[in-house]
Design an enzyme around this catalytic site. Structure first.
Site, mmCIF file in Angstrom:
data_model
loop_
_atom_site.group_PDB
_atom_site.id
_atom_site.type_symbol
_atom_site.label_atom_id
_atom_site.label_comp_id
_atom_site.label_asym_id
_atom_site.label_seq_id
_atom_site.Cartn_x
_atom_site.Cartn_y
_atom_site.Cartn_z
ATOM 1 N N GLY A 192 -25.202 30.770 48.086
ATOM 2 C CA GLY A 192 -26.503 30.302 48.576
ATOM 3 C C GLY A 192 -27.519 29.925 47.517
ATOM 4 N N GLU B 169 -32.045 34.457 43.777
ATOM 5 C CA GLU B 169 -31.519 34.583 45.145
ATOM 6 C C GLU B 169 -32.054 33.468 46.036
ATOM 7 O OE1 GLU B 169 -29.537 35.307 47.227
ATOM 8 O OE2 GLU B 169 -29.173 37.418 47.574
ATOM 9 N N ASP B 170 -31.328 33.188 47.089
ATOM 10 C CA ASP B 170 -31.779 32.199 48.059
ATOM 11 C C ASP B 170 -32.816 32.783 49.022
ATOM 12 O OD1 ASP B 170 -29.918 33.892 49.241
ATOM 13 O OD2 ASP B 170 -28.616 32.302 49.991
ATOM 14 N N ASP C 289 -33.938 39.119 53.139
ATOM 15 C CA ASP C 289 -34.143 39.390 54.553
ATOM 16 C C ASP C 289 -34.442 40.888 54.680
ATOM 17 O OD1 ASP C 289 -34.039 38.907 57.306
ATOM 18 O OD2 ASP C 289 -31.878 39.080 57.409
ATOM 19 N N PHE D 282 -33.645 32.079 61.659
ATOM 20 C CA PHE D 282 -32.429 31.847 60.872
ATOM 21 C C PHE D 282 -32.481 30.433 60.306
ATOM 22 C CE2 PHE D 282 -28.034 30.936 59.876
ATOM 23 C CZ PHE D 282 -27.690 32.091 59.190
ATOM 24 N N VAL D 283 -32.499 30.347 58.966
ATOM 25 C CA VAL D 283 -32.685 29.046 58.331
ATOM 26 C C VAL D 283 -31.445 28.600 57.568
ATOM 27 C CG1 VAL D 283 -35.192 29.227 58.169
ATOM 28 C CG2 VAL D 283 -33.785 30.116 56.307
ATOM 29 N N ARG E 196 -25.324 23.554 53.762
ATOM 30 C CA ARG E 196 -25.814 23.938 52.425
ATOM 31 C C ARG E 196 -26.388 22.738 51.675
ATOM 32 N NH1 ARG E 196 -24.030 29.186 51.246
ATOM 33 N NH2 ARG E 196 -21.977 29.748 52.040
HETATM 34 P P1 5GP Z 1 -30.411 40.978 53.194
HETATM 35 O O1 5GP Z 1 -29.417 41.938 52.570
HETATM 36 O O2 5GP Z 1 -31.682 40.825 52.426
HETATM 37 O O3 5GP Z 1 -30.656 41.327 54.637
HETATM 38 O O4 5GP Z 1 -29.672 39.607 53.324
HETATM 39 C C1 5GP Z 1 -29.590 38.712 52.328
HETATM 40 C C2 5GP Z 1 -28.514 37.704 52.631
HETATM 41 O O5 5GP Z 1 -28.398 37.442 54.050
HETATM 42 C C3 5GP Z 1 -28.887 36.378 52.034
HETATM 43 O O6 5GP Z 1 -28.456 36.274 50.684
HETATM 44 C C4 5GP Z 1 -28.199 35.405 52.969
HETATM 45 O O7 5GP Z 1 -26.860 35.257 52.567
HETATM 46 C C5 5GP Z 1 -28.226 36.093 54.316
HETATM 47 N N1 5GP Z 1 -29.360 35.609 55.139
HETATM 48 C C6 5GP Z 1 -30.454 36.300 55.526
HETATM 49 N N2 5GP Z 1 -31.276 35.539 56.275
HETATM 50 C C7 5GP Z 1 -30.692 34.324 56.360
HETATM 51 C C8 5GP Z 1 -31.078 33.082 56.995
HETATM 52 O O8 5GP Z 1 -32.118 32.924 57.637
HETATM 53 N N3 5GP Z 1 -30.206 32.041 56.838
HETATM 54 C C9 5GP Z 1 -29.034 32.146 56.132
HETATM 55 N N4 5GP Z 1 -28.282 31.069 56.060
HETATM 56 N N5 5GP Z 1 -28.662 33.293 55.526
HETATM 57 C C10 5GP Z 1 -29.482 34.364 55.629
#
Ligand code: 5GP
Length: 173
Positions: A42, A97-98, A101, A150-151, A163
């Site tokens: 990502g 990081e992308d 969340d 969700f993006v 992507r």
């Molecule tokens: P976290 O561990 O912070 O909950 O999740 C991080 C990972 O969840 C991100 O690196 C990504 O891969 C995925 N993720 C979380 N929210 C989104 C979203 O809105 N869209 C997408 N495509 N991936 C997300």
């Protein structure tokens, strides 16, 4: 099938903000050599744009992690699929990081990389969903705060698709 329902951050806004982030990072790390650590897949597009806006000597390395859980919910249990190739000992490391969340993935990565004795370790993310945070992670640079949607696009996928969109959009599964 899924469809794009809304553009959340357009291309010009993304590029302008990433340029600002690069300038801020250039100031913060003046006189130092940076190691940019991208989280696959990502962060690849964000990292490549950001790196060009950082006017410092810099190298890249990449990690791939998978978080157990469904495709849209992080569980906090992280498995390293591809480890870094370079040693972090004494390096100035910036994790790129992308999106953050819940923060569970980065919390794990941050602690894991910290144990490899970098001279400094910081996090920079393109997107942040603060309303979803479960653990507090020390993020230095944030591109955009976004609502709990969700993006996709600019590196982010839905089932590996989207992507390559040059903007951030909301997708309806
Ligand atoms: P976290 O561990 O912070 O909950 O999740 C991080 C990972 O969840 C991100 O690196 C990504 O891969 C995925 N993720 C979380 N929210 C989104 C979203 O809105 N869209 C997408 N495509 N991936 C997300």
């Amino acid at each position: 099938m899924s469809e794009i329902t809304e553009v959340l951050v357009d291309e010009a806004t993304l590029k302008a903000r990433i340029k600002e982030m690069g300038e801020a990072i250039t100031k913060d790390y003046e006189g130092k050599t940076l190691l940019l650590v991208g989280v696959l897949k990502g962060a690849v597009i964000f990292l490549s744009e950001l790196a060009q806006r950082i006017k410092l000597p810099a190298t890249f390395d990449f990690m791939a992690v998978s978080s157990y859980g469904s495709s849209t919910e992080s569980s906090g249990v992280v498995r390293i699929l591809k480890d870094l190739e370079e040693s972090l000992e004494g390096r100035h490391v910036l994790i790129v990081e992308d999106i953050i969340d819940t923060g569970l993935t980065l919390d794990y990565l941050y602690r894991h990389l910290k144990s490899r004795h970098p001279a400094s370790l910081n996090i920079c993310t393109l997107l942040d969903k603060p309303s979803r945070r479960k653990v507090n992670v020390p993020v230095k640079d944030i591109g955009f705060e976004i609502p709990d949607r969700f993006v996709v696009g600019y590196g982010l996928d839905y089932n590996e698709m989207y992507r390559n969109l040059p903007y951030i959009a909301v997708v309806r599964p």
